[in-house]
Design a protein around this motif. Structure first.
Motif, PDB file in Angstrom:
ATOM      1  N   GLN A 266       0.844  -1.499   0.554  1.00  0.00           N
ATOM      2  CA  GLN A 266       0.060  -0.022   0.022  1.00  0.00           C
ATOM      3  C   GLN A 266       0.862   1.629   0.021  1.00  0.00           C
ATOM      4  O   GLN A 266       0.264   2.432  -0.512  1.00  0.00           O
ATOM      5  CB  GLN A 266      -0.965  -0.375   1.286  1.00  0.00           C
ATOM      6  N   THR A 267       2.305   0.687   1.023  1.00  0.00           N
ATOM      7  CA  THR A 267       1.993   2.470   1.021  1.00  0.00           C
ATOM      8  C   THR A 267       3.056   3.201  -0.493  1.00  0.00           C
ATOM      9  O   THR A 267       2.487   4.400  -0.680  1.00  0.00           O
ATOM     10  CB  THR A 267       3.723   2.437   2.021  1.00  0.00           C
ATOM     11  N   PHE A 268       4.123   2.518  -1.288  1.00  0.00           N
ATOM     12  CA  PHE A 268       4.418   3.134  -2.496  1.00  0.00           C
ATOM     13  C   PHE A 268       3.624   3.650  -3.434  1.00  0.00           C
ATOM     14  O   PHE A 268       3.290   4.032  -3.856  1.00  0.00           O
ATOM     15  CB  PHE A 268       4.851   2.017  -3.375  1.00  0.00           C
ATOM     16  N   ALA A 269       1.996   2.629  -2.873  1.00  0.00           N
ATOM     17  CA  ALA A 269       0.787   3.596  -4.432  1.00  0.00           C
ATOM     18  C   ALA A 269       0.554   4.013  -3.420  1.00  0.00           C
ATOM     19  O   ALA A 269       0.084   5.762  -4.448  1.00  0.00           O
ATOM     20  CB  ALA A 269      -0.360   1.622  -4.513  1.00  0.00           C
ATOM     21  N   LEU A 270       0.156   4.419  -2.387  1.00  0.00           N
ATOM     22  CA  LEU A 270      -0.248   5.158  -1.930  1.00  0.00           C
ATOM     23  C   LEU A 270       0.453   6.903  -2.197  1.00  0.00           C
ATOM     24  O   LEU A 270      -0.167   7.605  -2.460  1.00  0.00           O
ATOM     25  CB  LEU A 270      -0.646   5.337  -0.160  1.00  0.00           C
ATOM     26  N   SER A 271       1.581   6.384  -2.255  1.00  0.00           N
ATOM     27  CA  SER A 271       2.555   7.386  -2.290  1.00  0.00           C
ATOM     28  C   SER A 271       2.856   8.783  -4.125  1.00  0.00           C
ATOM     29  O   SER A 271       2.920   9.009  -4.183  1.00  0.00           O
ATOM     30  CB  SER A 271       3.964   7.515  -1.695  1.00  0.00           C
ATOM     31  N   GLN A 272       2.059   7.512  -4.940  1.00  0.00           N
ATOM     32  CA  GLN A 272       2.379   7.387  -5.948  1.00  0.00           C
ATOM     33  C   GLN A 272       1.039   8.569  -6.377  1.00  0.00           C
ATOM     34  O   GLN A 272       1.280   9.369  -7.167  1.00  0.00           O
ATOM     35  CB  GLN A 272       1.551   6.338  -7.269  1.00  0.00           C
ATOM     36  N   LEU A 273      -0.194   8.222  -5.457  1.00  0.00           N
ATOM     37  CA  LEU A 273      -0.887   9.072  -6.048  1.00  0.00           C
ATOM     38  C   LEU A 273      -0.915  10.227  -5.214  1.00  0.00           C
ATOM     39  O   LEU A 273      -1.389  11.058  -6.368  1.00  0.00           O
ATOM     40  CB  LEU A 273      -2.402   8.274  -5.314  1.00  0.00           C
ATOM     41  N   THR A 274      -0.736  10.626  -4.154  1.00  0.00           N
ATOM     42  CA  THR A 274      -0.366  11.799  -2.735  1.00  0.00           C
ATOM     43  C   THR A 274       1.208  12.821  -3.875  1.00  0.00           C
ATOM     44  O   THR A 274       0.661  14.150  -3.945  1.00  0.00           O
ATOM     45  CB  THR A 274       0.291  10.962  -1.648  1.00  0.00           C
ATOM     46  N   LEU A 275       1.603  12.094  -4.412  1.00  0.00           N
ATOM     47  CA  LEU A 275       2.575  12.547  -5.192  1.00  0.00           C
ATOM     48  C   LEU A 275       2.486  13.519  -6.334  1.00  0.00           C
ATOM     49  O   LEU A 275       3.018  14.360  -6.569  1.00  0.00           O
ATOM     50  CB  LEU A 275       4.856  11.595  -5.048  1.00  0.00           C
ATOM     51  N   TRP A 276       1.660  12.691  -7.036  1.00  0.00           N
ATOM     52  CA  TRP A 276       1.022  13.282  -8.143  1.00  0.00           C
ATOM     53  C   TRP A 276      -0.225  13.897  -7.755  1.00  0.00           C
ATOM     54  O   TRP A 276       0.313  15.856  -8.685  1.00  0.00           O
ATOM     55  CB  TRP A 276      -0.263  12.442  -8.456  1.00  0.00           C
ATOM     56  N   ALA A 277      -0.821  14.443  -6.835  1.00  0.00           N
ATOM     57  CA  ALA A 277      -1.507  14.989  -6.582  1.00  0.00           C
ATOM     58  C   ALA A 277      -0.880  16.604  -5.969  1.00  0.00           C
ATOM     59  O   ALA A 277      -1.236  17.747  -6.085  1.00  0.00           O
ATOM     60  CB  ALA A 277      -2.437  15.258  -4.851  1.00  0.00           C
ATOM     61  N   GLN A 278       0.264  16.359  -4.995  1.00  0.00           N
ATOM     62  CA  GLN A 278       1.488  17.964  -4.874  1.00  0.00           C
ATOM     63  C   GLN A 278       1.988  18.357  -5.794  1.00  0.00           C
ATOM     64  O   GLN A 278       1.493  19.833  -5.761  1.00  0.00           O
ATOM     65  CB  GLN A 278       2.045  16.099  -3.410  1.00  0.00           C
ATOM     66  N   VAL A 279       2.455  17.696  -6.758  1.00  0.00           N
ATOM     67  CA  VAL A 279       2.765  18.233  -8.120  1.00  0.00           C
ATOM     68  C   VAL A 279       1.725  18.952  -9.579  1.00  0.00           C
ATOM     69  O   VAL A 279       2.302  19.530  -9.420  1.00  0.00           O
ATOM     70  CB  VAL A 279       4.507  17.297  -8.693  1.00  0.00           C
ATOM     71  N   ASN A 280       0.919  18.722  -8.664  1.00  0.00           N
ATOM     72  CA  ASN A 280      -0.618  19.611 -10.111  1.00  0.00           C
ATOM     73  C   ASN A 280      -1.199  19.862  -8.669  1.00  0.00           C
ATOM     74  O   ASN A 280      -2.240  20.556  -9.632  1.00  0.00           O
ATOM     75  CB  ASN A 280      -1.128  18.269 -10.490  1.00  0.00           C
ATOM     76  N   ASP A 281      -0.713  20.843  -7.567  1.00  0.00           N
ATOM     77  CA  ASP A 281      -1.295  22.085  -6.547  1.00  0.00           C
ATOM     78  C   ASP A 281      -2.588  21.587  -6.235  1.00  0.00           C
ATOM     79  O   ASP A 281      -3.276  22.275  -5.731  1.00  0.00           O
ATOM     80  CB  ASP A 281      -1.483  22.750  -7.695  1.00  0.00           C
ATOM     81  N   LEU A 282      -2.617  20.286  -5.860  1.00  0.00           N
ATOM     82  CA  LEU A 282      -4.536  19.428  -5.648  1.00  0.00           C
ATOM     83  C   LEU A 282      -3.951  19.178  -4.473  1.00  0.00           C
ATOM     84  O   LEU A 282      -3.013  19.578  -3.712  1.00  0.00           O
ATOM     85  CB  LEU A 282      -4.573  17.951  -5.837  1.00  0.00           C
TER      86      LEU A 282
END
Length: 204
Positions: free
Chosen positions: A140-156
């Motif tokens: 879970q940790t890496f997959a959840l991090s993937q989604l979170t990192l996408w959100a942060q780099v796109n200003d969500l």
């Protein structure tokens, strides 16, 4: 306010269950909701062609454009994926890669100051983003991090719950998310947090 739920699973089942749990709660609170499964869609990977820099939109034509339209219109985005080898699914990754890259160039030009970009507002700026991952046991940790990192780099703005936004289900391929009492409670609180933030945003 509008909330969309995007399911990256290639089958009906557990990930869908958790996303719909969140959406149904938000719908009961008066929010407009839309569920979007990617399993029947054709969404090619980003080609890195930079065509979106000049066109201000993705130039690869497939089902991406229809989903992207909903992403732009949404106030909050719930994205769920089963965990495959510690990662989100390829089709969801393709969608997010193209969405993030093309959205950036819709409001920005490819200019730099002293070799650095000066980003302003982007298409996804200050939308809410709630990531959800589902696994039998771990990864879970890496997959959840993937989604979170996408959100942060796109200003969500990333929305969490009273535990990580994860569900535990699918042993031997079973569809048994409805038995995951803790996961269901996590999703219920996640929906409460999304509603709280949307209400605050709408009042401002």
């Amino acid at each position: 306010m509008k909330v969309i739920g995007i399911c990256g699973s290639p089958r009906e089942g557990n990930t869908e269950y958790y996303i719909k749990t969140v959406l149904e709660s938000l719908n009961s609170k008066g929010h407009e909701t839309l569920y979007i499964p990617l399993r029947s869609m054709k969404i090619e990977q980003c080609e890195g062609c930079y065509g979106c820099v000049k066109a201000h939109q993705c130039v690869v034509e497939d089902d991406f454009q229809a989903v992207f339209k909903h992403l732009i219109e949404a106030d909050a985005i719930v994205v769920g994926s089963p965990v495959y080898n510690g990662s989100i699914t390829p089709r969801l990754k393709a969608l997010l890669d193209r969405a993030g890259f093309s959205a950036r160039w819709m409001k920005n030009e490819l200019n730099t100051q002293n070799g650095k970009y000066d980003w302003g507002q982007m298409v996804f700026s200050r939308k809410l983003f709630a990531p959800i991952t589902v696994a039998r046991k771990t990864g879970q940790t890496f997959a959840l991090s993937q989604l979170t990192l996408w959100a942060q780099v796109n200003d969500l703005i990333t929305v969490g719950s009273n535990y990580w936004n994860v569900g535990t289900a699918g042993t031997s391929g079973s569809v048994n998310a409805s038995e995951d009492a803790e996961g269901i409670s996590i999703m219920a609180h996640l929906a409460e947090n999304i509603d709280f933030l949307l209400t605050k945003m709408n009042a401002s």
